[in-house]
Enzyme design. Structure first.
Site, PDB file in Angstrom:
ATOM      1  N   SER A 236       0.789  -1.220  -0.627  1.00 30.80           N
ATOM      2  CA  SER A 236       0.074  -0.036  -0.003  1.00 30.80           C
ATOM      3  C   SER A 236       1.125   0.950  -0.304  1.00 30.80           C
ATOM      4  O   SER A 236       1.012   2.170  -0.995  1.00 30.80           O
ATOM      5  CB  SER A 236      -0.837  -0.140   1.135  1.00 30.80           C
ATOM      6  OG  SER A 236      -1.581   1.678   1.296  1.00 30.80           O
ATOM      7  N   ASP A 261       6.324  -4.276  -1.042  1.00 34.49           N
ATOM      8  CA  ASP A 261       6.266  -3.316  -2.591  1.00 34.49           C
ATOM      9  C   ASP A 261       6.691  -1.999  -2.335  1.00 34.49           C
ATOM     10  O   ASP A 261       6.919  -1.205  -3.159  1.00 34.49           O
ATOM     11  CB  ASP A 261       4.998  -3.250  -3.462  1.00 34.49           C
ATOM     12  CG  ASP A 261       5.373  -3.066  -5.021  1.00 34.49           C
ATOM     13  OD1 ASP A 261       6.312  -3.701  -5.529  1.00 34.49           O
ATOM     14  OD2 ASP A 261       4.497  -2.477  -5.508  1.00 34.49           O
ATOM     15  N   HIS A 298       7.693  -0.701  -6.009  1.00 36.52           N
ATOM     16  CA  HIS A 298       6.499  -0.379  -6.006  1.00 36.52           C
ATOM     17  C   HIS A 298       5.749  -0.497  -7.561  1.00 36.52           C
ATOM     18  O   HIS A 298       5.272   0.520  -8.386  1.00 36.52           O
ATOM     19  CB  HIS A 298       6.042   1.574  -5.936  1.00 36.52           C
ATOM     20  CG  HIS A 298       5.347   2.616  -5.783  1.00 36.52           C
ATOM     21  ND1 HIS A 298       5.646   2.984  -4.773  1.00 36.52           N
ATOM     22  CD2 HIS A 298       3.803   1.837  -5.667  1.00 36.52           C
ATOM     23  CE1 HIS A 298       3.640   3.336  -5.014  1.00 36.52           C
ATOM     24  NE2 HIS A 298       2.611   2.566  -5.271  1.00 36.52           N
TER      25      HIS A 298
END
Length: 337
Positions: A236, A261, A298
């Site tokens: 997130s 991530d 990401h």
């Protein structure tokens, strides 16, 4: 009119150009730049009425002032998150700001599961070994997820998609959110206090936005509640996890695996090639030393489906601005062209 886009990735550019060509049929040009927008690069926007920003651009009051002085009137953020934009400053400057309020939730939910499965079954370590023709199984033992407990922190569209996959694995479902999702309840999810979720879950996955109330949601106290052999996944926002507390937890030999991530200090690092430089971020460097940590840059959203939706919505936001309309994606009210 020429529109300028910042932080454009090579795989994103063809989709962005195709969407703009279809919508505007040559009436407006599109300039795609790989560089990120900040104080140093803001002069490149001079003469452009519309700017397409990325989540890693810096749009603080100073940058927004420079953009406005250079003729920018509208900023279309190509992401759901907008914590990089000073909305109060944009409002004072008379700028229109829009975002992409939603896109394929499956892209992020599926990637969160990719991280969870990879750290549970030691996939990265196994792949590195077999490339060197080392076929031993020592240190690669994982666990069945069926019958274990998934704790889903945030059960909006992405959290609900993650929950459906967990249900498919046959997991017990715990959830935490400000509002209960009927779709998750129908799958058998039990909504519990946050502390109980952290204490009972074998897998904790984060799917809440980054707000003042959620900053460092996973702090030292939350990590202390988690089982020693649990798995933590964050696809997130990096600021949800207190990195220092996580490092202390990992140094203590706790947690089976961590899949990240996102990272709270990712700006200026993620999406860039830093392979020939010294990594000066000591916390990030330390995270990479743990064999049970899998860190990606990401990319959870990065599917053809999700990026396609993002660029189409961005085009729609620009069309709304040019027509003097506001919509569900408008963060700061429209300014008539």
């Amino acid at each position: 009119m020429e529109i300028v886009a910042y932080g454009v990735l090579s795989d994103e550019e063809p989709l962005l150009r195709a969407a703009f060509d279809e919508a505007f049929d040559g009436r407006h040009g599109l300039r795609c730049l790989g560089l990120f927008l900040d104080r140093d690069t803001a002069p490149t926007a001079v003469g452009h009425e519309v700017v397409l920003s990325s989540v890693n651009d810096t749009l603080d009051a100073g940058v927004l002032r420079a953009l406005a002085d250079g003729g920018v009137r509208m900023i279309a953020q190509r992401s759901t998150g907008y914590n990089n934009i000073d909305l109060a400053a944009a409002r004072k400057l008379g700028l229109t700001v829009a975002r992409v309020s939603s896109y394929s939730p499956y892209s992020v939910a599926e990637f969160a599961w990719t991280l969870a499965l990879a750290v549970n079954r030691r996939i990265v370590r196994a792949a590195h070994r077999t490339r060197e023709f080392d076929f031993r199984l020592d240190g690669l033992m994982g666990r069945d997820l069926r019958g274990r407990t998934a704790g889903v922190v945030g059960t909006g569209k992405i959290g609900a998609a993650f929950t459906r996959i967990a249900h498919g694995f046959g997991m017990r479902l715990l959830g935490w959110d400000i509002a209960e999702n009927p779709d998750c309840l129908a799958l058998g999810m039990e909504y519990v206090p946050r502390e109980r979720l952290f204490a009972e879950a074998d897998l904790v996955s984060l799917h809440v936005p980054l707000l003042p109330d959620t900053h460092h949601l996973v702090d030292a106290r939350a990590l202390a509640l988690m089982k020693d052999d649990s798995i933590l996944v964050n696809s997130s926002r990096g600021g949800l996890v207190d990195t220092d507390a996580l490092l202390e937890t990992l140094r203590a030999g706790r947690l089976t695996g961590v899949g990240l991530d996102v990272y709270e200090e990712e700006a200026g690092v993620f999406f860039l090639d830093k392979s020939l430089e010294v990594m000066t971020d000591e916390r990030l460097a330390r995270l990479m030393t743990f064999g049970n940590v899998l860190l990606t840059s990401h990319q959870a959203y990065f599917t053809e489906d999700a990026v396609g939706q993002i660029v189409r919505t961005t085009v729609s936001n620009v069309e709304d601005y040019l027509a003097g309309r506001t919509g569900e994606n408008t963060l700061v009210g429209a300014v008539a062209p």
